[in-house]
Enzyme design. Structure first.
Site, mmCIF file in Angstrom:
data_model
loop_
_atom_site.group_PDB
_atom_site.id
_atom_site.type_symbol
_atom_site.label_atom_id
_atom_site.label_comp_id
_atom_site.label_asym_id
_atom_site.label_seq_id
_atom_site.Cartn_x
_atom_site.Cartn_y
_atom_site.Cartn_z
ATOM 1 N N GLY A 55 1.560 4.057 -1.733
ATOM 2 C CA GLY A 55 0.613 4.271 -0.646
ATOM 3 C C GLY A 55 -0.679 4.793 -1.240
ATOM 4 O O GLY A 55 -0.692 5.265 -2.365
ATOM 5 N N CYS A 82 5.796 4.827 -7.032
ATOM 6 C CA CYS A 82 4.405 5.305 -7.028
ATOM 7 C C CYS A 82 4.235 6.472 -6.042
ATOM 8 O O CYS A 82 4.776 7.538 -6.261
ATOM 9 C CB CYS A 82 3.464 4.131 -6.752
ATOM 10 N N TYR A 83 3.525 6.279 -4.928
ATOM 11 C CA TYR A 83 3.359 7.377 -3.969
ATOM 12 C C TYR A 83 4.726 7.908 -3.522
ATOM 13 O O TYR A 83 4.931 9.116 -3.412
ATOM 14 C CB TYR A 83 2.555 6.904 -2.751
ATOM 15 N N HIS A 169 4.937 -0.051 -10.628
ATOM 16 C CA HIS A 169 5.394 -0.929 -9.544
ATOM 17 C C HIS A 169 6.383 -1.971 -10.074
ATOM 18 O O HIS A 169 5.957 -3.008 -10.596
ATOM 19 C CB HIS A 169 4.185 -1.641 -8.916
ATOM 20 N N GLU A 171 8.047 -4.018 -8.466
ATOM 21 C CA GLU A 171 8.062 -5.220 -7.628
ATOM 22 C C GLU A 171 7.028 -6.271 -8.035
ATOM 23 O O GLU A 171 7.156 -7.424 -7.671
ATOM 24 C CB GLU A 171 7.856 -4.831 -6.150
ATOM 25 N N ASP A 227 7.229 -22.847 10.729
ATOM 26 C CA ASP A 227 8.049 -21.901 11.491
ATOM 27 C C ASP A 227 8.619 -22.512 12.767
ATOM 28 O O ASP A 227 9.826 -22.414 13.021
ATOM 29 C CB ASP A 227 7.241 -20.644 11.842
ATOM 30 N N LYS A 367 8.499 -15.721 4.893
ATOM 31 C CA LYS A 367 8.131 -17.140 4.849
ATOM 32 C C LYS A 367 8.959 -17.936 3.829
ATOM 33 O O LYS A 367 9.425 -19.034 4.111
ATOM 34 C CB LYS A 367 6.645 -17.251 4.497
#
Ligand code: XMP
Length: 511
Positions: A55, A82-83, A169, A171, A227, A367
């Site tokens: 964040g 992180c945060y 991070h 990710e 979608d 998605k």
């Protein structure tokens, strides 16, 4: 259906959805919840683990986002990123301060290979850093399991309490062994079994839909986008002809698109398919209109009217299908991004269609997961990997007023562009690409004749979330080929430009 899950607590960082997607790529279901989610709610969900996201704030600021400290004594493994890492350390009695050196970018980190979090990770590994604060003193009970040259505490663990935190991070793909670390957290620390697989999701969803819908009637507004198509096919697999799809052709689609959608839904799938050729209605309402917002409004409203008229012919239905996907749910749930999205919401819900309930079979999917489901359902790849196309269609790619002639011109130019991009094998790499018909006419020369014709602009962007984007650096050969073909093959175009602006400050669409 009960399946194991991970809770991702959102502290407003830019990679929140990415964390959730990564967890799901490891075959573990997860949900993103706001950081203020109550402990009771979290306990009720019985997560196998909790991840605290990054964040933008500093934990020592007065109104910094926080969570309840008891979160760390539930016995549920926690990974702070992180945060989230700094917050855990701060709430548990450690010290977080402004770092003497701000670390940003790829950084070599030395890790303690004995930690479960780093099983099979190289002793020295490249991680993606982005922080101004750092951990000056670890909280009691924690030991340091990673450091870098300018940061003495890059990761901490309290193995007994199953609490872990990393400053970088894991990710993002720049963290070279980040997926291994997430995998370790999920399987070595949370002991997940990995029951989130798209094939079993699809199967289970079809069974659930069958049970829910029974012998009732379902209605779907099909746009031909990914979608709504996947949602419709899924329902049709569950209840066949009890589903009616209404496809409104507003005459602002790309070349051949209306016919392609019709072909797929009439030849390949067993649904009641109604195509409404409403081109003339839309064109007459749009005649002379130049303001982009006005165009959107007219198309949105007209779309609803046409849909309602058709739905009335069918009579009362029990369910209305919506192709809502998980990022929409997260965004509206957290009250963020609503402003950016609102103008994209073409039409909203019809007021005068009789239905009892909305069904949203893709509500929990990202998605890329929707695309996997689409492939599972044998929807042609061409449709499954279709780039996003705005509801108002070519209307917002024709600058100024819209005429059937201009639509035809743009359709041809856009078709050539798409064809060449596909031939160059770039179609899956670029987030979105299309041609725009500007309202500029310029002087040109064709043979020995002077011309005074339109300028087409080409746009291509790379993006992960469509909130920000960079212009794609297309090869000159491709651009040159597209330009030659457009001016030679499309009447009334004598000039082609390439848009080299990012978003911000430009938007992806021109209107
Ligand atoms: P912008 O132009 O805002 O576009 O950078 C971001 C993404 O949204 C799409 N877009 C729309 N989609 N109705 C839609 O359904 C709209 O009015 C609309 N305007 C933009 C755009 O194509 C891009 O993917």
């Amino acid at each position: 259906m009960k399946r194991e899950m991970i809770v991702v607590l959102d502290f407003g960082g830019q990679y929140n959805q990415l964390i959730a997607r990564r967890v799901r790529e490891c075959n573990v279901y997860c949900e993103v919840l706001p950081h203020y989610t109550s402990l009771d709610k979290i306990k009720e969900l019985k997560p196998k683990g909790i991840i605290l996201t990054g964040g933008p704030a500093s934990v020592y600021e007065e109104d910094a986002l926080t969570c309840e400290p008891e979160l760390f004594s539930l016995g549920i493994p926690v990974l702070g990123i992180c945060y989230g890492f700094q917050l855990m350390n701060h709430l548990l009695g450690g010290k977080v301060t402004k770092a003497p050196v701000r670390e940003y970018g790829k950084t070599e980190v030395e890790i303690d290979v004995a930690s479960k979090l780093f099983k099979d990770v190289s002793k020295k590994t490249i991680c993606w850093m982005s922080h101004t604060d750092y951990i000056e003193e670890p909280a009691p009970g924690f030991s340091i399991i990673a450091k870098s040259e300018s940061c003495p505490v890059v990761a901490l663990e309290n193995a007994e309490k199953k609490l872990y935190g990393v400053q970088f991070h894991p990710e993002v793909s720049h963290t070279q062994e980040g997926m291994k670390m997430l995998n370790n957290f999920l399987y070595e620390i949370c002991h997940c079994s990995g029951d989130w697989k798209m094939s079993s999701y699809t199967e289970q969803m079809i069974t659930d839909l069958k049970a829910k819908i029974g012998d009732k009637k379902v209605l779907c507004a099909l746009s031909g986008g990914v979608d709504s198509s996947v949602a419709a096919v899924m329902i049709s697999k569950a209840v066949g002809k009890q589903l009616t799809c209404i496809f409104v052709d507003h005459g602002l689609l790309r070349k051949n698109e209306g016919d392609e959608v019709e072909e797929i839904f009439t030849k390949q799938f067993d649904v009641n398919f109604i195509r409404v050729n409403a081109q003339e209605r839309f064109y007459s309402k749009l005649a002379g209109v130049t303001d982009p917002e006005q165009k959107r409004k007219i198309i949105g409203e007209e779309f609803i009217r046409v849909f309602e008229e058709e739905a009335k012919k069918i009579g009362t239905v029990d369910y209305l299908v919506q192709g809502t996907i998980y990022p929409d749910v997260i965004e509206s749930g957290h009250g963020k991004s609503a402003v950016i999205k609102s103008h994209h919401n073409v039409g909203g819900l019809p007021d005068h269609v009789d239905f009892k309930e909305i069904i949203e079979p893709l509500r929990s999917l990202f998605k890329d997961e929707v695309r996997k489901v689409g492939l599972e359902l044998n929807i042609p790849e061409k449709l499954v990997f279709r780039q996003p196309f705005p509801g108002p269609g070519l209307a917002i790619r024709i600058i100024g007023d819209i005429t059937p002639e201009k639509i035809a011109t743009l359709q041809e130019a856009d078709y050539i562009y798409r064809e060449e991009i596909a031939k160059a094998g770039l179609d899956r790499e670029i987030g979105q690409y299309f041609a725009v018909l500007t309202n500029i006419r310029t002087v040109g020369v064709m043979g020995d004749e002077r011309t005074y014709d339109y300028t087409v602009a080409l746009r291509a962007v790379t993006t992960t979330d469509f909130m920000t984007a960079e212009f794609a650096q297309l090869p000159w050969e491709v651009l040159s080929k597209v330009s030659c073909r457009i001016v030679n093959e499309v009447k009334h175009v004598n000039r082609v430009c390439y848009d080299i602006t990012g978003k911000p400050p430009a938007t992806i669409e021109w209107e």
